[in-house]
Write a protein that holds these residues in place. Structure first.
Motif, short mmCIF file in Angstrom:
data_model
loop_
_atom_site.label_atom_id
_atom_site.label_comp_id
_atom_site.label_asym_id
_atom_site.label_seq_id
_atom_site.Cartn_x
_atom_site.Cartn_y
_atom_site.Cartn_z
N LEU B 18 0.86 -1.36 0.05
CA LEU B 18 -0.09 -0.04 -0.01
C LEU B 18 0.84 1.24 -0.02
CD1 LEU B 18 -2.52 -0.97 2.46
CD2 LEU B 18 -2.99 -0.49 0.17
N ALA B 19 1.78 1.29 0.87
CA ALA B 19 2.76 2.53 1.01
C ALA B 19 3.71 2.74 -0.04
CB ALA B 19 3.16 2.56 2.45
N GLY B 20 4.29 1.26 -0.24
CA GLY B 20 5.51 1.44 -1.25
C GLY B 20 5.31 1.35 -2.56
N GLU B 21 4.11 0.70 -3.24
CA GLU B 21 3.95 0.61 -4.50
C GLU B 21 2.71 1.22 -4.95
OE1 GLU B 21 4.34 -3.03 -6.19
OE2 GLU B 21 5.39 -3.83 -4.65
N LEU B 22 1.35 1.15 -4.09
CA LEU B 22 0.49 1.88 -4.57
C LEU B 22 0.42 3.42 -4.27
CD1 LEU B 22 -2.76 1.65 -5.77
CD2 LEU B 22 -3.43 1.36 -3.21
N ALA B 23 0.64 3.85 -3.19
CA ALA B 23 0.59 5.40 -2.77
C ALA B 23 1.35 6.20 -4.01
CB ALA B 23 1.00 5.58 -1.26
N PRO B 24 2.69 5.82 -4.16
CA PRO B 24 3.14 6.57 -5.21
C PRO B 24 2.74 6.93 -6.50
CG PRO B 24 4.73 5.12 -4.12
CD PRO B 24 3.47 4.62 -3.86
N ARG B 25 1.75 5.83 -7.06
CA ARG B 25 1.05 5.75 -8.27
C ARG B 25 -0.28 6.72 -8.18
NH1 ARG B 25 -0.06 0.20 -9.60
NH2 ARG B 25 1.42 -0.74 -8.23
N LEU B 26 -0.52 7.19 -7.06
CA LEU B 26 -1.85 7.96 -6.82
C LEU B 26 -1.37 9.48 -7.00
CD1 LEU B 26 -3.60 5.91 -4.16
CD2 LEU B 26 -4.06 5.75 -6.27
N VAL B 34 -4.66 6.15 1.78
CA VAL B 34 -3.64 4.63 1.30
C VAL B 34 -2.67 4.80 2.79
CG1 VAL B 34 -2.19 3.69 -0.05
CG2 VAL B 34 -4.36 4.77 -0.90
N ARG B 35 -2.02 5.89 2.96
CA ARG B 35 -1.06 5.73 4.12
C ARG B 35 -1.67 5.09 5.36
NH1 ARG B 35 1.74 10.51 1.63
NH2 ARG B 35 3.45 9.64 0.22
#
Lengths: 312, 129
Positions: B18-26, B34-35
């Motif tokens: 969630l924090a490492g892969e999804l969040a940066p793409r949002l 997400v955090r």
């Protein structure tokens, strides 16, 4: 009626028949209020506005009426605040001036561009707080049942009881507070949520005190102590005042700005109370079943830890 | 009995994703939620992990507090019920004469909560009066 239509009607009522609303957008607010930005265009003038309103299901028209009255009193007495304009027709929101600046604590504490502001904020916030506390609470705010300190303790006990959950550490804090009551004081207008995250700041320093929804009749020392809670030092644990300065610096600046001389003992009392209050808020917020609110429930142990240090 | 990975391993992986892969793409304004989700997964992972503080320690502390308050616990209350009795005893002033002991026991209770919700928070203490 859509929000755009409602605001347009209100804008016409306040700025004349030719006024119109443009560029209505939702803005990032906080956990407790919805925020929208828009412009009112009236003739050659363009007014930058925000609407801060209660989220659906949590409407508090009484609270908003009190908040607007407090904002108006503060604005009329040169406290740095956004110019308040009007209460929305349904009574759940306040339309006020949209200000430019930064309110995100981590940027204010770390970014180089705010270095000058950081050097000024403790003094400027102390001065603004002294100006707020020179005001009598507006009649629209609930009259306290008791002197500020015992009234605050009783309210916290009642809120905790309403949750039905046991919190021994918070109870120890409340017990300490009952044994260390400060002298009774005439209630003044208190901001109620004075901390770094509720300041609008630019490179030159303080622009405005934001987020008046918790304003009430109380003791001015309450605001100073709330500004010192560890939960909003953002890692600057050794700098209690806004995450920027010492307690002594805050108290001295407040007295120099015309506030009363708050003693370290009084500040400690209100810091303990503030930690209990923040703990109770965490417990109460967790009863709203959104992820963000549930997560706040697990933060109650932070102010519990801090208050146990203060009452040792 | 479930196969590996254990629940805490799965939740750690979920938090990391969630924090490492999804969040940066949002977009920025969607990252906060997400955090929060990642943090929740991390907390639950710690709670289910091998080092999580247990309920027996909390029961024992509450029983000691009730003994200090002169209201010894019976045998079958769970930890939450004991906390209720301790909270009531504190409010009634029954631990006023045992302040230091009460404080020490409650600090341990809070430490156990911090170990799950906010490890390291107890490395700093507010100055005593």
């Amino acid at each position: 009626m859509t929000l755009d239509e409602a605001l347009s009607a209100q804008a016409r009522a306040h700025f004349g028949a030719g006024a119109r609303v443009e560029a209505l957008v939702p803005l990032a607010g906080g956990a407790s209020r919805e925020l929208y930005g828009f412009d009112v265009v009236a003739g050659a003038e363009r007014h930058a506005m925000v609407l801060r309103r209660d989220p659906p299901g949590l409407e508090e028209p009484e609270g908003r009426r009190g908040e607007l009255a407090a904002l108006r009193a503060a604005h009329a007495h040169a406290v740095p605040v956004a110019t308040p304009h009007w209460l929305s027709d349904d009574g759940t929101g306040i339309v006020m001036q949209r200000l430019e600046g930064e309110a995100i604590p981590r940027r204010l504490l770390r970014d180089e561009r705010y270095a000058t502001a950081r050097g000024r904020l403790v003094d400027e916030v102390a001065r603004a707080a002294a100006a707020v506390h020179a005001l009598a609470p507006p009649a629209e705010l609930p009259a306290p049942a008791d002197a500020p300190a015992p009234a605050a303790i009783a309210a916290l006990e009642a809120q905790l009881d309403e949750t039905g959950e046991p919190h021994p550490a918070l109870e120890l804090g409340l017990r300490w507070l009952r044994a260390h009551l400060p002298a009774a004081r005439e209630p003044v207008l208190v901001h109620g949520d004075l901390r770094l995250g509720n300041l609008m700041v630019d490179e030159g320093g303080l622009v405005a005190l934001l987020d008046w929804e918790l304003c009430h009749a109380g003791d001015g020392a309450e605001d100073l102590a709330w500004a010192c809670l560890r939960s909003w030092r953002f890692g600057n644990d050794e700098r209690p005042a806004l995450g920027l300065g010492t307690r002594e610096q805050l108290l001295d600046a407040y007295a120099q700005a015309g506030g009363r001389r708050v003693t370290p003992g009084e500040l400690r009392f209100w810091e303990v109370l503030g930690n209990v209050r923040w703990g109770v808020i965490c417990v109460v917020q967790a009863r709203r079943r959104t992820l963000e609110h549930l997560a706040i429930g697990r933060r109650a142990c932070e102010p519990e830890w801090d208050l146990l240090g203060l009452v040792a | 009995m479930q196969d590996r990975p254990d629940a805490h391993e799965l939740l750690d992986a979920l938090a990391g994703w969630l924090a490492g892969e999804l969040a940066p793409r949002l977009p920025r304004e969607e990252r906060f939620g997400v955090r929060v989700a990642a943090n929740v997964a991390t907390i639950v992972g710690r709670e289910l992990g091998p080092d999580a503080p247990g309920e027996p320690a909390e029961r024992e502390r509450m029983e000691r507090l009730l003994a200090l308050a002169g209201q010894p616990a019976g045998g079958d209350d769970d930890a939450r019920a004991l906390q209720r009795r301790v909270a009531d005893a504190i409010r009634a002033g029954r631990l006023d004469g045992h302040w230091a002991e009460a404080l020490a026991l409650l600090r341990e209770s809070v430490r156990d909560k911090l170990a799950v919700a906010r490890p390291g928070y107890d490395s700093f203490e507010e100055p005593a009066g």
